[in-house]
Design a protein around this motif. Structure first.
Motif, mmCIF file in Angstrom:
data_model
loop_
_atom_site.group_PDB
_atom_site.id
_atom_site.type_symbol
_atom_site.label_atom_id
_atom_site.label_comp_id
_atom_site.label_asym_id
_atom_site.label_seq_id
_atom_site.Cartn_x
_atom_site.Cartn_y
_atom_site.Cartn_z
ATOM 1 N N ILE A 1 0.868 -1.173 0.000
ATOM 2 C CA ILE A 1 0.000 0.000 0.000
ATOM 3 C C ILE A 1 0.904 1.222 0.000
ATOM 4 O O ILE A 1 1.804 1.334 0.845
ATOM 5 C CB ILE A 1 -0.922 -0.003 1.225
ATOM 6 C CG1 ILE A 1 -1.890 -1.184 1.140
ATOM 7 C CG2 ILE A 1 -1.687 1.316 1.337
ATOM 8 C CD1 ILE A 1 -2.657 -1.441 2.423
ATOM 9 N N SER A 2 0.703 2.120 -0.946
ATOM 10 C CA SER A 2 1.559 3.294 -1.089
ATOM 11 C C SER A 2 0.743 4.564 -0.855
ATOM 12 O O SER A 2 -0.275 4.781 -1.518
ATOM 13 C CB SER A 2 2.193 3.314 -2.482
ATOM 14 O OG SER A 2 3.143 4.361 -2.591
ATOM 15 N N ILE A 3 1.197 5.397 0.093
ATOM 16 C CA ILE A 3 0.479 6.623 0.463
ATOM 17 C C ILE A 3 1.491 7.762 0.551
ATOM 18 O O ILE A 3 2.559 7.607 1.149
ATOM 19 C CB ILE A 3 -0.241 6.450 1.814
ATOM 20 C CG1 ILE A 3 -1.254 5.300 1.733
ATOM 21 C CG2 ILE A 3 -0.938 7.740 2.234
ATOM 22 C CD1 ILE A 3 -1.913 4.955 3.058
ATOM 23 N N ARG A 4 1.149 8.910 -0.037
ATOM 24 C CA ARG A 4 2.039 10.078 0.007
ATOM 25 C C ARG A 4 1.283 11.287 0.536
ATOM 26 O O ARG A 4 0.166 11.577 0.088
ATOM 27 C CB ARG A 4 2.597 10.383 -1.384
ATOM 28 C CG ARG A 4 3.593 11.550 -1.400
ATOM 29 C CD ARG A 4 4.132 11.821 -2.796
ATOM 30 N NE ARG A 4 3.089 12.275 -3.705
ATOM 31 C CZ ARG A 4 2.685 13.552 -3.804
ATOM 32 N NH1 ARG A 4 3.217 14.494 -3.036
ATOM 33 N NH2 ARG A 4 1.746 13.881 -4.667
ATOM 34 N N ALA A 5 1.890 11.981 1.488
ATOM 35 C CA ALA A 5 1.300 13.214 1.998
ATOM 36 C C ALA A 5 1.446 14.324 0.962
ATOM 37 O O ALA A 5 2.423 14.349 0.198
ATOM 38 C CB ALA A 5 1.961 13.623 3.301
ATOM 39 N N GLU A 6 0.490 15.240 0.960
ATOM 40 C CA GLU A 6 0.574 16.369 0.037
ATOM 41 C C GLU A 6 1.416 17.490 0.650
ATOM 42 O O GLU A 6 2.498 17.229 1.136
ATOM 43 C CB GLU A 6 -0.829 16.819 -0.350
ATOM 44 C CG GLU A 6 -1.586 15.740 -1.136
ATOM 45 C CD GLU A 6 -2.154 16.260 -2.420
ATOM 46 O OE1 GLU A 6 -2.956 17.196 -2.368
ATOM 47 O OE2 GLU A 6 -1.782 15.717 -3.487
ATOM 48 N N ASN A 7 0.914 18.713 0.676
ATOM 49 C CA ASN A 7 1.740 19.860 1.027
ATOM 50 C C ASN A 7 1.849 20.130 2.527
ATOM 51 O O ASN A 7 2.449 21.134 2.922
ATOM 52 C CB ASN A 7 1.204 21.119 0.334
ATOM 53 C CG ASN A 7 1.287 20.998 -1.178
ATOM 54 O OD1 ASN A 7 2.228 20.403 -1.701
ATOM 55 N ND2 ASN A 7 0.305 21.545 -1.874
ATOM 56 N N ALA A 8 1.260 19.290 3.338
ATOM 57 C CA ALA A 8 1.325 19.473 4.785
ATOM 58 C C ALA A 8 1.345 18.102 5.448
ATOM 59 O O ALA A 8 1.112 17.076 4.807
ATOM 60 C CB ALA A 8 0.128 20.302 5.274
ATOM 61 N N ARG A 9 1.616 18.089 6.739
ATOM 62 C CA ARG A 9 1.633 16.833 7.494
ATOM 63 C C ARG A 9 0.275 16.166 7.402
ATOM 64 O O ARG A 9 -0.769 16.825 7.434
ATOM 65 C CB ARG A 9 2.000 17.113 8.949
ATOM 66 C CG ARG A 9 1.850 15.937 9.867
ATOM 67 C CD ARG A 9 2.407 16.197 11.246
ATOM 68 N NE ARG A 9 3.868 16.124 11.246
ATOM 69 C CZ ARG A 9 4.586 15.948 12.348
ATOM 70 N NH1 ARG A 9 3.997 15.862 13.527
ATOM 71 N NH2 ARG A 9 5.900 15.876 12.277
ATOM 72 N N ALA A 10 0.289 14.853 7.294
ATOM 73 C CA ALA A 10 -0.946 14.067 7.229
ATOM 74 C C ALA A 10 -0.915 12.980 8.292
ATOM 75 O O ALA A 10 0.156 12.467 8.641
ATOM 76 C CB ALA A 10 -1.122 13.441 5.844
ATOM 77 N N LYS A 11 -2.098 12.648 8.804
ATOM 78 C CA LYS A 11 -2.225 11.586 9.797
ATOM 79 C C LYS A 11 -3.312 10.621 9.333
ATOM 80 O O LYS A 11 -4.357 11.055 8.832
ATOM 81 C CB LYS A 11 -2.590 12.163 11.166
ATOM 82 C CG LYS A 11 -1.546 13.123 11.716
ATOM 83 C CD LYS A 11 -1.940 13.650 13.086
ATOM 84 C CE LYS A 11 -0.878 14.585 13.637
ATOM 85 N NZ LYS A 11 -1.228 15.079 15.005
ATOM 86 N N LEU A 12 -3.056 9.339 9.513
ATOM 87 C CA LEU A 12 -4.025 8.361 9.052
ATOM 88 C C LEU A 12 -4.027 7.141 9.953
ATOM 89 O O LEU A 12 -3.038 6.829 10.617
ATOM 90 C CB LEU A 12 -3.735 7.955 7.609
ATOM 91 C CG LEU A 12 -2.374 7.306 7.328
ATOM 92 C CD1 LEU A 12 -2.530 5.836 6.971
ATOM 93 C CD2 LEU A 12 -1.654 8.043 6.200
ATOM 94 N N LEU A 13 -5.163 6.466 9.958
ATOM 95 C CA LEU A 13 -5.322 5.169 10.602
ATOM 96 C C LEU A 13 -5.418 4.142 9.495
ATOM 97 O O LEU A 13 -6.127 4.362 8.498
ATOM 98 C CB LEU A 13 -6.611 5.171 11.440
ATOM 99 C CG LEU A 13 -6.676 4.264 12.666
ATOM 100 C CD1 LEU A 13 -5.683 4.746 13.717
ATOM 101 C CD2 LEU A 13 -8.084 4.273 13.254
ATOM 102 N N ILE A 14 -4.705 3.024 9.623
ATOM 103 C CA ILE A 14 -4.752 1.992 8.591
ATOM 104 C C ILE A 14 -4.899 0.626 9.246
ATOM 105 O O ILE A 14 -4.272 0.349 10.271
ATOM 106 C CB ILE A 14 -3.501 2.047 7.683
ATOM 107 C CG1 ILE A 14 -3.594 1.027 6.545
ATOM 108 C CG2 ILE A 14 -2.219 1.858 8.477
ATOM 109 C CD1 ILE A 14 -2.577 1.238 5.441
ATOM 110 N N GLY A 15 -5.768 -0.201 8.677
ATOM 111 C CA GLY A 15 -5.983 -1.540 9.195
ATOM 112 C C GLY A 15 -5.863 -2.574 8.091
ATOM 113 O O GLY A 15 -6.323 -2.350 6.965
#
Length: 231
Positions: free
Chosen positions: A206-220
């Protein structure tokens, strides 16, 4: 050998019940078992909601506050409760002011056989590496005290601006979802924020990239459950 990148199968902002965002729709539940339901109370909300509600028999509830505060003397972190009889805990007065409530449709012994029926895990006791906290299961050699083992994993991930994170779920984890609760990310060429992302049921990273600011995520991620869904 090139590793397959999982595609996004579906995105959904969920539905609202007051200030609470209910992210799993009824049709999601059979697809995402053993994850049964996920609620999110945004930090900007003035509402509060109870940590625990009546549970189906055999279900586990986890309430997670990522640096938020409970409206009580309870510490930030994870609160959990499981039910073998479908009864609620009327003595529980704590209310969450911000964060998540996750239901798992699996016997608690599949998490951690020595886990008490109810308790708290302070934020500082949650294992982590870098900006990733291991709420359930295992990640890069770190094990959650709540267990999960090879069956499921749930992570809280923080990405700096423009940072890319490639996640390689354990073998057999064909169920996968993510929820970006702060900031914006690019996932499979989609710009995602404050929505449930359901990935295709297949092997791959699974590939995820933050955009122009900090990002927070929950992943299961999890091995798809063959147990009957709660009622």
């Amino acid at each position: 050998m090139k590793i397959h990148v999982r595609r996004v199968e579906r995105r959904s902002p969920g539905g609202r019940k007051g200030e609470i965002i209910q992210l799993f729709r009824p049709q999601d539940r059979l697809m995402l078992l053993p994850f049964w339901a996920l609620d999110f109370l945004p930090p900007e909300s003035d509402d509060r909601y109870e940590l625990f509600q009546p549970l189906p028999a055999g279900a586990v509830t986890l309430a997670y506050q990522p640096g938020a505060h409970l409206a009580s003397t309870s510490p930030d972190g994870i609160a959990w409760r499981y039910s073998n009889d479908g009864q609620s805990d009327d003595a529980t007065a704590e209310r969450i002011t911000s964060g998540f409530r996750l239901w798992l449709a699996l016997p608690p012994t599949l998490l951690q056989s020595a886990l008490p029926a109810q308790g708290y895990l302070p934020l500082e006791a949650i294992p982590g590496i870098g900006k990733i906290k291991v709420l359930l299961g295992a990640y890069k050699g770190l094990m959650s005290p709540l267990g999960g083992g090879r069956i499921l994993t749930c992570l809280d991930v923080v990405l700096d601006a423009h940072e890319r994170w490639d996640h390689h779920p354990p073998a057999g984890h064909d169920v996968a979802w993510a929820f970006v609760y702060q900031g914006q990310t690019q996932v499979d060429n989609f710009r995602c924020s404050r929505e449930l992302i359901v990935f295709e049921r297949t092997a791959g990273k699974i590939s995820i990239r933050a955009e122009n600011a900090r990002a927070k995520l929950l992943i299961g991620t999890a091995v798809r459950s063959r147990l009957p869904a709660p009622r």
